[in-house]
Scaffold this motif. Structure first.
Motif, PDB file in Angstrom:
ATOM      1  N   SER A 380       0.834  -1.205   0.000  1.00 33.98           N
ATOM      2  CA  SER A 380       0.000   0.000   0.000  1.00 33.98           C
ATOM      3  C   SER A 380       0.865   1.250   0.000  1.00 33.98           C
ATOM      4  O   SER A 380       0.549   2.238  -0.683  1.00 33.98           O
ATOM      5  N   VAL A 381       1.965   1.252   0.766  1.00 30.40           N
ATOM      6  CA  VAL A 381       2.872   2.404   0.764  1.00 30.40           C
ATOM      7  C   VAL A 381       3.439   2.626  -0.630  1.00 30.40           C
ATOM      8  O   VAL A 381       3.486   3.758  -1.134  1.00 30.40           O
ATOM      9  N   GLN A 382       3.879   1.543  -1.269  1.00 31.60           N
ATOM     10  CA  GLN A 382       4.442   1.667  -2.612  1.00 31.60           C
ATOM     11  C   GLN A 382       3.385   2.147  -3.608  1.00 31.60           C
ATOM     12  O   GLN A 382       3.650   3.020  -4.445  1.00 31.60           O
ATOM     13  N   GLN A 383       2.187   1.602  -3.518  1.00 33.75           N
ATOM     14  CA  GLN A 383       1.132   2.004  -4.446  1.00 33.75           C
ATOM     15  C   GLN A 383       0.737   3.462  -4.241  1.00 33.75           C
ATOM     16  O   GLN A 383       0.552   4.215  -5.215  1.00 33.75           O
ATOM     17  N   ASN A 384       0.591   3.870  -2.994  1.00 32.93           N
ATOM     18  CA  ASN A 384       0.186   5.253  -2.729  1.00 32.93           C
ATOM     19  C   ASN A 384       1.296   6.238  -3.081  1.00 32.93           C
ATOM     20  O   ASN A 384       1.002   7.377  -3.456  1.00 32.93           O
ATOM     21  N   ARG A 385       2.540   5.807  -2.937  1.00 35.99           N
ATOM     22  CA  ARG A 385       3.627   6.696  -3.367  1.00 35.99           C
ATOM     23  C   ARG A 385       3.564   6.897  -4.883  1.00 35.99           C
ATOM     24  O   ARG A 385       3.725   8.016  -5.377  1.00 35.99           O
ATOM     25  N   GLY A 386       3.304   5.803  -5.616  1.00 42.01           N
ATOM     26  CA  GLY A 386       3.136   5.938  -7.058  1.00 42.01           C
ATOM     27  C   GLY A 386       1.944   6.809  -7.406  1.00 42.01           C
ATOM     28  O   GLY A 386       1.994   7.599  -8.364  1.00 42.01           O
ATOM     29  N   ALA A 387       0.857   6.690  -6.610  1.00 42.09           N
ATOM     30  CA  ALA A 387      -0.321   7.519  -6.862  1.00 42.09           C
ATOM     31  C   ALA A 387      -0.011   8.987  -6.628  1.00 42.09           C
ATOM     32  O   ALA A 387      -0.496   9.866  -7.371  1.00 42.09           O
ATOM     33  N   VAL A 388       0.802   9.290  -5.601  1.00 44.48           N
ATOM     34  CA  VAL A 388       1.179  10.683  -5.337  1.00 44.48           C
ATOM     35  C   VAL A 388       2.006  11.233  -6.491  1.00 44.48           C
ATOM     36  O   VAL A 388       1.791  12.370  -6.961  1.00 44.48           O
ATOM     37  N   GLU A 389       2.959  10.461  -6.967  1.00 42.66           N
ATOM     38  CA  GLU A 389       3.789  10.928  -8.081  1.00 42.66           C
ATOM     39  C   GLU A 389       2.946  11.134  -9.338  1.00 42.66           C
ATOM     40  O   GLU A 389       3.141  12.112 -10.078  1.00 42.66           O
ATOM     41  N   ALA A 390       1.998  10.230  -9.581  1.00 38.38           N
ATOM     42  CA  ALA A 390       1.117  10.402 -10.735  1.00 38.38           C
ATOM     43  C   ALA A 390       0.235  11.630 -10.567  1.00 38.38           C
ATOM     44  O   ALA A 390      -0.004  12.386 -11.535  1.00 38.38           O
ATOM     45  N   ALA A 391      -0.251  11.863  -9.346  1.00 40.20           N
ATOM     46  CA  ALA A 391      -1.090  13.039  -9.092  1.00 40.20           C
ATOM     47  C   ALA A 391      -0.283  14.325  -9.256  1.00 40.20           C
ATOM     48  O   ALA A 391      -0.802  15.330  -9.769  1.00 40.20           O
ATOM     49  N   ARG A 392       0.975  14.301  -8.847  1.00 39.93           N
ATOM     50  CA  ARG A 392       1.826  15.477  -9.042  1.00 39.93           C
ATOM     51  C   ARG A 392       2.008  15.765 -10.526  1.00 39.93           C
ATOM     52  O   ARG A 392       1.959  16.933 -10.966  1.00 39.93           O
ATOM     53  N   ALA A 393       2.217  14.693 -11.301  1.00 43.57           N
ATOM     54  CA  ALA A 393       2.369  14.893 -12.752  1.00 43.57           C
ATOM     55  C   ALA A 393       1.076  15.450 -13.342  1.00 43.57           C
ATOM     56  O   ALA A 393       1.106  16.325 -14.231  1.00 43.57           O
ATOM     57  N   ALA A 394      -0.069  14.974 -12.843  1.00 42.83           N
ATOM     58  CA  ALA A 394      -1.346  15.474 -13.355  1.00 42.83           C
ATOM     59  C   ALA A 394      -1.543  16.938 -12.991  1.00 42.83           C
ATOM     60  O   ALA A 394      -2.063  17.732 -13.807  1.00 42.83           O
ATOM     61  N   VAL A 395      -1.130  17.320 -11.791  1.00 40.03           N
ATOM     62  CA  VAL A 395      -1.241  18.727 -11.386  1.00 40.03           C
ATOM     63  C   VAL A 395      -0.349  19.594 -12.261  1.00 40.03           C
ATOM     64  O   VAL A 395      -0.750  20.690 -12.711  1.00 40.03           O
ATOM     65  N   GLU A 396       0.881  19.120 -12.499  1.00 35.63           N
ATOM     66  CA  GLU A 396       1.799  19.906 -13.332  1.00 35.63           C
ATOM     67  C   GLU A 396       1.244  20.040 -14.747  1.00 35.63           C
ATOM     68  O   GLU A 396       1.323  21.122 -15.365  1.00 35.63           O
ATOM     69  N   LEU A 397       0.670  18.976 -15.289  1.00 32.10           N
ATOM     70  CA  LEU A 397       0.079  19.041 -16.627  1.00 32.10           C
ATOM     71  C   LEU A 397      -1.086  20.019 -16.643  1.00 32.10           C
ATOM     72  O   LEU A 397      -1.209  20.840 -17.571  1.00 32.10           O
ATOM     73  N   ALA A 398      -1.943  19.945 -15.632  1.00 28.90           N
ATOM     74  CA  ALA A 398      -3.099  20.842 -15.588  1.00 28.90           C
ATOM     75  C   ALA A 398      -2.654  22.288 -15.438  1.00 28.90           C
ATOM     76  O   ALA A 398      -3.241  23.203 -16.046  1.00 28.90           O
ATOM     77  N   ARG A 399      -1.584  22.523 -14.644  1.00 31.37           N
ATOM     78  CA  ARG A 399      -1.110  23.904 -14.459  1.00 31.37           C
ATOM     79  C   ARG A 399      -0.539  24.455 -15.768  1.00 31.37           C
ATOM     80  O   ARG A 399      -0.813  25.600 -16.156  1.00 31.37           O
ATOM     81  N   GLN A 400       0.275  23.648 -16.450  1.00 27.38           N
ATOM     82  CA  GLN A 400       0.846  24.110 -17.717  1.00 27.38           C
ATOM     83  C   GLN A 400      -0.241  24.276 -18.791  1.00 27.38           C
ATOM     84  O   GLN A 400      -0.186  25.201 -19.608  1.00 27.38           O
ATOM     85  N   SER A 401      -1.219  23.395 -18.773  1.00 30.63           N
ATOM     86  CA  SER A 401      -2.324  23.527 -19.731  1.00 30.63           C
ATOM     87  C   SER A 401      -3.106  24.808 -19.477  1.00 30.63           C
ATOM     88  O   SER A 401      -3.514  25.506 -20.425  1.00 30.63           O
ATOM     89  N   LEU A 402      -3.296  25.141 -18.192  1.00 27.25           N
ATOM     90  CA  LEU A 402      -3.993  26.379 -17.866  1.00 27.25           C
ATOM     91  C   LEU A 402      -3.179  27.580 -18.305  1.00 27.25           C
ATOM     92  O   LEU A 402      -3.728  28.555 -18.874  1.00 27.25           O
ATOM     93  N   ASP A 403      -1.864  27.534 -18.065  1.00 24.08           N
ATOM     94  CA  ASP A 403      -1.019  28.653 -18.496  1.00 24.08           C
ATOM     95  C   ASP A 403      -1.067  28.807 -20.017  1.00 24.08           C
ATOM     96  O   ASP A 403      -1.159  29.936 -20.532  1.00 24.08           O
ATOM     97  N   ALA A 404      -1.002  27.680 -20.721  1.00 20.74           N
ATOM     98  CA  ALA A 404      -1.042  27.764 -22.188  1.00 20.74           C
ATOM     99  C   ALA A 404      -2.384  28.299 -22.673  1.00 20.74           C
ATOM    100  O   ALA A 404      -2.442  29.119 -23.606  1.00 20.74           O
ATOM    101  N   GLU A 405      -3.455  27.890 -22.002  1.00 18.26           N
ATOM    102  CA  GLU A 405      -4.777  28.352 -22.424  1.00 18.26           C
ATOM    103  C   GLU A 405      -4.944  29.839 -22.135  1.00 18.26           C
ATOM    104  O   GLU A 405      -5.580  30.573 -22.922  1.00 18.26           O
TER     105      GLU A 405
END
Length: 472
Positions: A380-405
């Motif tokens: 569970s620790v390993q899975q949730n750590r991967g989920a956090v990293e994926a969520a961080r990537a999603a936040v960064e993508l959403a932030r850059q997409s907002l800036d581009a828009e």
């Protein structure tokens, strides 16, 4: 099993009796006798089955019986006896069984209290991270609402100057209303989390100041740069040595083993070795009714004693006779009892063996369950750590997409609707990141619980909890 605590017993009695005579051998028409009894005894058992008993008896009797040479008659006796079982009842196992089980049960109660503390701490920590999540989620929703309100203001200005259609204002207002609803939901969820936390940590919520107080988290959710690498077997070994459930099961297995040994001992024949030593003493004065005199009837002359023929003996002389071997009573012997059928003991033994085997199986089942829980917590620790990293990537993508828009919107190549959509996507990704961080922190708590190190990592001293006084 005799009592290991010494037992002292005393009996003091005074008896006065008068009996009508129907026999010529009584010597008097009415036989009177006054007797005083003063008896004392001491007994104690020992852990090897040895039983010690000491009895000390005294009596003083006054009678008008002409056939009794001494009146008052002083008698004293004592008896010291040791009894040692050689088969059934021999040894520490059958005799100290209940004491050792009671000590183990007290230890098991301490372990049970520790388990309750662990459960409470686990619940509180999970509630805390729920509170942190709600606190951070309110912040995310506020930022999203602030951006939507600013977008609505900018859109209204452009509609006023005629550069945008009025429908864009309606769309922006709809987004603001949605974000306002999300913020209201997040704030009420935060209030509920605060209420649950206060209810868990306080006796009651009747205090208005406490009920209305805000709960501000002091620890934030953080993801370490690198997860510490601990071999799974090391974590399992820690759990096997620290889990309270295993300690309770091992104590129960020990109690079953003690009972099994005691029950097996009860199947043996009973062979007791005993030895005793005692003595008796006699004292008193010559009985006037048994002394020959001028008025003595002819039929009693053969039974009476001459005046002065019996010397008076004091009570002290009678006690001296107890130890000078004047009238010793000593012996040694064996008592053997062999039951031809002992079906009750056989049934008890079979039941004890089955209970012992069941306790062994339960212990093994708990160990297997602990191993599974540790592995699940580590996964569970390993899975949730991967989920956090994926969520961080999603936040960064959403932030850059907002800036581009926003840049495209500034150049006139985009619309307010697309900007608000990207803003909503960023809010959703940020909320997902906060949720993933909370799940990661909870998985760390679960890993500490599964390995039995939750209190150690929380710097909680169980002795403080036992005393009810927190020293730090």
């Amino acid at each position: 099993i005799t009592s290991f605590d010494p037992i002292l017993t005393g009996t003091v009695q005074s008896d006065h009796s008068a009996q009508l005579s129907s026999s010529a051998f009584t010597g008097v028409p009415v036989l009177f006798q006054n007797t005083g009894t003063y008896n004392f005894s001491y007994s104690q058992g020992f852990t090897w089955g040895t039983d010690l008993s000491v009895g000390f008896s005294n009596s003083r009797a006054v009678t008008n019986n002409p056939f009794t040479f001494v009146s008052p008659e002083l008698t004293s006796s004592f008896r010291f006896q040791l009894t040692q079982p050689l088969l059934q009842g021999f040894g520490l196992a059958p005799n100290t069984r209940w004491i050792r089980i009671a000590k183990n049960n007290r230890e098991e109660s301490d372990v049970g209290f520790r388990q309750q503390v662990i459960t409470t701490v686990d619940q509180i920590e999970n509630m805390y991270w729920d509170l942190v999540y709600q606190y951070e989620n309110v912040r995310v929703q506020k930022e999203s609402l602030t951006f939507a309100q600013k977008t609505l203001s900018d859109t209204q200005k452009q509609v006023d100057i005629g550069s945008l259609a009025p429908i864009e204002v309606v769309r922006a207002q709809s987004t603001v209303a949605t974000d306002q609803q999300n913020l209201t939901l997040a704030e009420t969820n935060l209030e509920l989390a605060e209420l649950l936390m206060k209810n868990a940590l306080s006796r009651n919520l009747q205090d208005a100041a406490l009920a209305g107080a805000d709960v501000i988290p002091t620890s934030t959710m953080e993801l370490p740069p690198q997860e510490p690498i601990v071999p799974t077997e090391d974590l399992i070994n820690q759990a096997l040595g620290h889990r309270a459930e295993l300690a309770e099961s091992r104590i129960d297995l020990t109690n079953r083993r003690l009972s099994l040994k005691a029950v097996r001992n009860a199947m043996l024949p009973s062979l007791n070795l005993f030895a005793y030593y005692g003595g008796s003493g006699l004292g008193g004065s010559q009985n006037p009714a048994a002394t020959c005199g001028p008025n003595t009837s002819p039929e009693l002359l053969a039974f009476c004693s001459q005046p002065g023929s019996l010397a008076s003996t004091s009570y002290g002389d009678a006690l001296n006779q107890l130890v000078n071997s004047s009238a010793p009573d000593k012996g040694v012997g064996l008592t053997l009892t062999v039951p031809l059928r002992n079906r009750s003991a056989e049934a008890t033994q079979v039941r004890s063996e089955l209970e012992y085997r069941q306790a062994e199986v339960r212990l093994q089942q708990i160990e297997n369950q602990v191993r599974i829980e540790v592995r699940q917590a580590q996964f569970s620790v390993q899975q949730n750590r991967g989920a956090v990293e994926a969520a961080r990537a999603a936040v960064e993508l959403a932030r850059q997409s907002l800036d581009a828009e926003q840049k495209k919107y500034g150049l006139g190549a985009s619309t307010t609707t697309l900007v608000l959509q990207q803003s909503s996507a960023l809010a959703t990704a940020s909320s997902g990141l906060v949720s993933a961080m909370a799940a990661y922190e909870k998985s760390q708590v679960e890993l500490d619980r599964s390995t039995g190190l939750l209190l150690d990592h929380a710097s909680i001293d169980i002795q403080d909890a036992l005393r009810g006084l927190v020293s730090h």
